[in-house]
Design a protein around this motif. Structure first.
Motif, short mmCIF file in Angstrom:
data_model
loop_
_atom_site.label_atom_id
_atom_site.label_comp_id
_atom_site.label_asym_id
_atom_site.label_seq_id
_atom_site.Cartn_x
_atom_site.Cartn_y
_atom_site.Cartn_z
N LEU A 1 0.90 5.38 1.07
CA LEU A 1 0.32 6.46 1.88
C LEU A 1 0.53 7.76 1.13
O LEU A 1 1.67 8.13 0.81
CB LEU A 1 1.01 6.52 3.24
N ALA B 1 -6.52 4.17 -6.34
CA ALA B 1 -7.17 4.52 -5.08
C ALA B 1 -7.36 3.30 -4.20
O ALA B 1 -7.36 3.39 -2.97
CB ALA B 1 -8.52 5.19 -5.36
N ARG B 2 -7.47 2.14 -4.81
CA ARG B 2 -7.68 0.90 -4.07
C ARG B 2 -6.46 0.52 -3.24
O ARG B 2 -6.58 -0.10 -2.18
CB ARG B 2 -8.02 -0.22 -5.06
N CYS C 1 -2.08 11.42 -7.44
CA CYS C 1 -2.28 9.99 -7.68
C CYS C 1 -2.35 9.70 -9.18
O CYS C 1 -1.78 8.71 -9.66
CB CYS C 1 -3.55 9.51 -6.99
N ARG D 1 0.81 -1.20 0.00
CA ARG D 1 0.00 0.00 0.00
C ARG D 1 0.85 1.27 0.00
O ARG D 1 2.00 1.27 0.45
CB ARG D 1 -0.94 0.02 1.21
N GLU E 1 -8.35 17.35 -1.32
CA GLU E 1 -8.58 16.10 -2.05
C GLU E 1 -8.25 16.23 -3.53
O GLU E 1 -7.74 15.30 -4.15
CB GLU E 1 -10.02 15.63 -1.87
N SER F 1 -4.10 2.76 -2.07
CA SER F 1 -3.50 3.91 -1.39
C SER F 1 -4.50 4.50 -0.40
O SER F 1 -5.71 4.30 -0.52
CB SER F 1 -3.06 4.97 -2.40
N GLU F 2 -3.98 5.23 0.56
CA GLU F 2 -4.82 5.95 1.50
C GLU F 2 -4.26 7.33 1.75
O GLU F 2 -3.05 7.55 1.63
CB GLU F 2 -4.96 5.18 2.82
#
Length: 237
Positions: free
Chosen positions: A7, A111-112, A104, A5, A97, A114-115
């Motif tokens: 961040l 998006a799946r 991104c 993942r 955002e 990453s956070e």
């Protein structure tokens, strides 16, 4: 062990001093110990040196942003309106955002996988211990060539700490008359780091530039406008 993942660190919307003492160290901590494959920092181009980490080469990816137009004005880790009321965390999250989404897309992030990381936007201070934040010396190796860097404070918030422009000019002239090499603080962070690295002393009212002086290992003399003038355990005035 880092997982797959990513961040994505949202652009910081609060005070510069809070970014230094309560945010960039947290980002570095998460890059080292948060279990992420990489950490993408979305920030203004001059902030790049704040988020480098020799301990995790290649894990922190810096994504420079264009100039941001944000609502309100900076206060602690969030922003306030003209009446001093805090803007809602939801409003501030919406404001960043778009920049995160753009980063991104540029980096081809899903998006799946990453956070997004944002502050609490509620003036939350975290400890500066290694269990919560990791700080690094920002000083650039160089010879000392400047005696004093003046760091004026000009913010509307807590304006009682400020001094007018002519006061600073007069102070600089008096110090130079003593044979000292005096400079005024550079507004760009990357340039300010170099400036503070070659200085023997930084002086000013409590403001972000003095936090930066500390991180650059530059001795500093700081004054306030109230009880904080004797806040240290050594009772330094």
């Amino acid at each position: 062990m880092a997982c797959g993942r990513t961040l994505v660190v949202a652009p910081y919307v609060g005070e510069f001093g809070w970014e230094l003492m309560n945010w960039q160290g947290r980002v570095r901590h998460l890059a080292r110990r948060g279990g992420f494959a990489r950490v993408v920092v979305c920030a203004q181009p001059d902030r790049r040196p704040l988020y480098t980490d020799p301990r995790t080469p290649g894990r922190i990816v810096f994504c420079p942003l264009p100039a941001m137009s944000l609502p309100g004005r900076a206060n602690d880790d969030h922003r306030v309106d003209n009446d001093g009321r805090s803007l809602s965390p939801a409003e501030l999250k919406r404001a960043v955002e778009g920049f995160v989404s753009q980063a991104c897309t540029t980096l081809g992030l899903s998006a799946r996988d990453s956070e997004m990381l944002t502050p609490s936007y509620r003036s939350t201070l975290r400890p500066t211990t290694r269990a919560h934040q990791c700080f690094t010396n920002l000083r650039v190796p160089c010879d000392l060539s400047t005696d004093i860097v003046l760091i004026p404070r000009l913010r509307a918030l807590a304006s009682e700490r400020n001094r007018p422009g002519p006061w600073w000019l007069a102070l600089g002239e008096r110090l130079r008359a003593c044979g000292l090499v005096v400079e005024t603080y550079e507004p760009r962070v990357d340039r300010a780091i170099l400036q503070l690295s070659r200085a023997r002393l930084a002086i000013g009212a409590s403001t972000g530039g003095l936090h930066l002086a500390s991180l650059c290992g530059c001795p500093h003399y700081v004054w306030g406008s109230g009880p904080e003038r004797r806040w240290t355990s050594m009772q330094i005035t």
